[in-house]
Design an enzyme around this catalytic site. Structure first.
Site, PDB file in Angstrom:
ATOM      1  N   MET A   1       0.815  -1.214   0.000  1.00  0.00           N
ATOM      2  CA  MET A   1       0.000   0.000   0.000  1.00  0.00           C
ATOM      3  C   MET A   1       0.855   1.273   0.000  1.00  0.00           C
ATOM      4  O   MET A   1       2.070   1.217   0.223  1.00  0.00           O
ATOM      5  CB  MET A   1      -0.921   0.001   1.217  1.00  0.00           C
ATOM      6  CG  MET A   1      -1.952  -1.118   1.217  1.00  0.00           C
ATOM      7  SD  MET A   1      -3.016  -1.104   2.681  1.00  0.00           S
ATOM      8  CE  MET A   1      -3.975   0.394   2.401  1.00  0.00           C
ATOM      9  N   HIS A   2       0.204   2.399  -0.242  1.00  0.00           N
ATOM     10  CA  HIS A   2       0.730   3.749  -0.008  1.00  0.00           C
ATOM     11  C   HIS A   2       1.791   4.225  -0.990  1.00  0.00           C
ATOM     12  O   HIS A   2       2.117   5.413  -1.016  1.00  0.00           O
ATOM     13  CB  HIS A   2       1.310   3.882   1.405  1.00  0.00           C
ATOM     14  CG  HIS A   2       0.464   3.337   2.497  1.00  0.00           C
ATOM     15  ND1 HIS A   2      -0.831   3.755   2.722  1.00  0.00           N
ATOM     16  CD2 HIS A   2       0.721   2.382   3.432  1.00  0.00           C
ATOM     17  CE1 HIS A   2      -1.321   3.099   3.762  1.00  0.00           C
ATOM     18  NE2 HIS A   2      -0.414   2.261   4.196  1.00  0.00           N
TER      19      HIS A   2
ATOM     20  N   ASP B   1      -2.716  -4.846   0.385  1.00  0.00           N
ATOM     21  CA  ASP B   1      -2.269  -6.167   0.819  1.00  0.00           C
ATOM     22  C   ASP B   1      -2.937  -6.646   2.108  1.00  0.00           C
ATOM     23  O   ASP B   1      -3.278  -7.824   2.242  1.00  0.00           O
ATOM     24  CB  ASP B   1      -0.746  -6.230   0.946  1.00  0.00           C
ATOM     25  CG  ASP B   1      -0.153  -5.103   1.781  1.00  0.00           C
ATOM     26  OD1 ASP B   1      -0.903  -4.294   2.368  1.00  0.00           O
ATOM     27  OD2 ASP B   1       1.087  -5.022   1.835  1.00  0.00           O
TER      28      ASP B   1
END
EC number: 2.7.1.17
Length: 490
Positions: free
Chosen positions: A78-79, A237
């Protein structure tokens, strides 16, 4: 029909082929490099994700009936910030979730814009790993690159774009950008304005189980599958891992012991921790979840084993650990700074309590226990909100260790359930693809049918009591070191 789940991780991409019944037919993995240009920085080349995923897909499908492939979906780190120009070329290496360069930008967002405004707009505050402060960092430090931005994407969504030709993301992954209104499941125009970006730069948002397009004809031909194979939005995830372990529905909990460590609590209702110590995100099943995230979990053990001790035989090192709950050594697992619950990019890994009789096994044990204690920090925040967590499931590479699972069960003092398949995000991705293709009516139906439990690690009252005493000491260490960490960072 068959379904493919792609777990786009930090160190490798894992690809899983699943029958509609949930039977796993094949799993392959492809590694790619990660770059640390400066201390606390973490980057990757998005082209590596695509090339390794395509190579992995070819191996995954080799020897199988390719005509049965109906859908492909994802679980992804992520991110991360993937910035594309108007020709859809990657502008610079992707800045990853565990990158800590955005301290100034986070301070600006949290202190100048204000945590209350951020929480009102997005249900979260700024953390160094989030996407929005990365965009601000580009604006402040690489204005020439910022001026080229045409699209802002997340890692797995770049892969979905390369496979389908469509710009997309899902609600769970978008929740971790700080550009997203979690409660209303849409982009926040206020946050876009604050960060000087256009809403047109952001991809269309889908539920995790929705189709975003079909496989590009030229790629379908290269892989030997139909060009009607559905590309499905997928999930971040942790949300994908939750689906893969059956952590759906109100009050369900999952711990992921991967590169990072997470405590994932599913909820039918939207809610925000008033101190924002836990993230409030949308779930891949159409509901919501709270999540505590520590930046270094199983990666702490990998660092200790590979780089410090110099061994790959993790099991042999753990065989020498016999006195659980009695270790005099403590370890703070903050090798990349920390998110939940401290939100401190300056925090660092720390051993404390070493003496002349400290052994190699004591320090190995301290690493495993330090991660478990840090996970409990997030549990304590959830409990302070009145959330009752009766038991949890567990997945990730660290969950392969019987000793580590025993430590976690006793540090948390709850039963830890072991899913039959510990494939986490890749399994969740395949399940989301199956839902999109009509194999199951809902994500919850898929989870109830597919996910089976094989074992439960029960806490032992005497050992849990010992760990309770150790945890109360552990939780005093970070506050004692916090100001020193800040001084050392200058």
């Amino acid at each position: 029909m068959n379904y493919i789940g792609i777990d786009l991780g930090t160190s490798a991409v894992k690809l899983l082929l699943m029958e509609g019944s949930g039977k796993i037919l094949k799993i392959v993995s492809r590694e790619y490099p990660i770059c640390f240009p400066k201390p606390g920085w973490s980057e990757q080349n998005p082209y590596d994700w695509f090339t390794q995923s395509m190579d992995g897909l070819k191996e995954l499908l080799d020897g199988t009936d390719r005509s049965l492939v109906a859908g492909i979906s994802f679980g992804g780190q992520m991110h991360g910030l993937v910035a594309l120009d108007d020709k859809d070329e990657v502008i610079r290496p992707a800045i990853l979730w565990n990158d800590g360069r955005t301290t100034k930008e986070c301070d600006y967002l949290n202190q100048v814009i204000g945590k209350e405004r951020l929480s009102a707009y997005t249900a979260n505050i700024s953390f160094t790993g989030f996407t929005a402060p990365k965009v601000l960092w580009m604006k402040n430090n690489e204005p020439e690159n910022f001026a080229k931005i045409h699209k802002i994407m997340l890692p797995k969504d770049y892969l979905a774009f390369r496979l389908s030709g469509n710009y997309s993301t899902d609600v769970s992954d978008a929740s971790g950008t700080l550009f997203f209104d979690v409660k209303n499941r849409c982009w926040s125009e206020e946050m876009c304005e604050i960060c000087s970006i256009k809403t047109s730069w952001l991809p269309k948002v889908y539920e995790s189980y929705e189709e975003v397009g079909t496989l590009l004809p030229e790629l379908a031909k290269e892989l030997g599958v139909s060009d009607q194979v559905k590309i499905v939005a997928g999930a971040g995830d942790n949300a994908a891992a939750a689906v893969g372990t059956g952590t759906v529905g109100d009050g369900a909990c999952n711990i992921s012991l991967g590169t990072s460590g997470t405590v994932f609590i599913s909820s039918d209702k939207f809610g925000v921790d008033e101190n924002n110590a836990l993230h409030s995100f949308d779930h891949a099943d159409g509901s919501y979840h709270l999540m505590g995230c520590m930046l270094s979990a199983a990666s702490c053990n990998k660092w200790w084993m590979d780089d410090i001790i110099g061994t790959k035989d993790y099991g042999a090192e753990q065989e020498n650990i016999t006195k659980l709950g009695e270790n005099h050594v403590f370890f703070l697992p903050y090798l990349m700074g920390e998110r939940s619950p401290h939100n401190d990019p300056n925090a660092r890994g720390t051993f404390i309590g070493l003496t002349m009789d400290t052994t190699r096994a004591d320090m190995t044990q301290a690493v495993l226990e330090g991660v478990a204690f840090a996970l409990r920090d997030s549990f304590e925040v959830a409990r302070s909100l009145g959330i009752h967590i009766a038991r949890t499931r567990i997945c990730g590479g660290g969950a392969k260790s019987p000793l580590w699972k025993k430590i976690v069960a006793n540090v948390l003092n709850i039963p830890v359930d072991i899913p039959e398949n510990e494939q986490g995000p890749s399994m969740g991705g395949a399940m989301l693809a199956a839902v999109a293709c009509g194999e199951y009516p809902t994500v919850r139906d898929a989870a109830e049918t597919i996910v089976k439990l094989t074992d439960t690690v029960e806490p032992e009252p005497e050992l849990a009591a010992k760990y309770e005493e150790r945890y109360q000491k552990f939780r005093k260490i970070y506050p004692a070191c916090r100001d020193l960490f800040l001084e050392l960072a200058k």
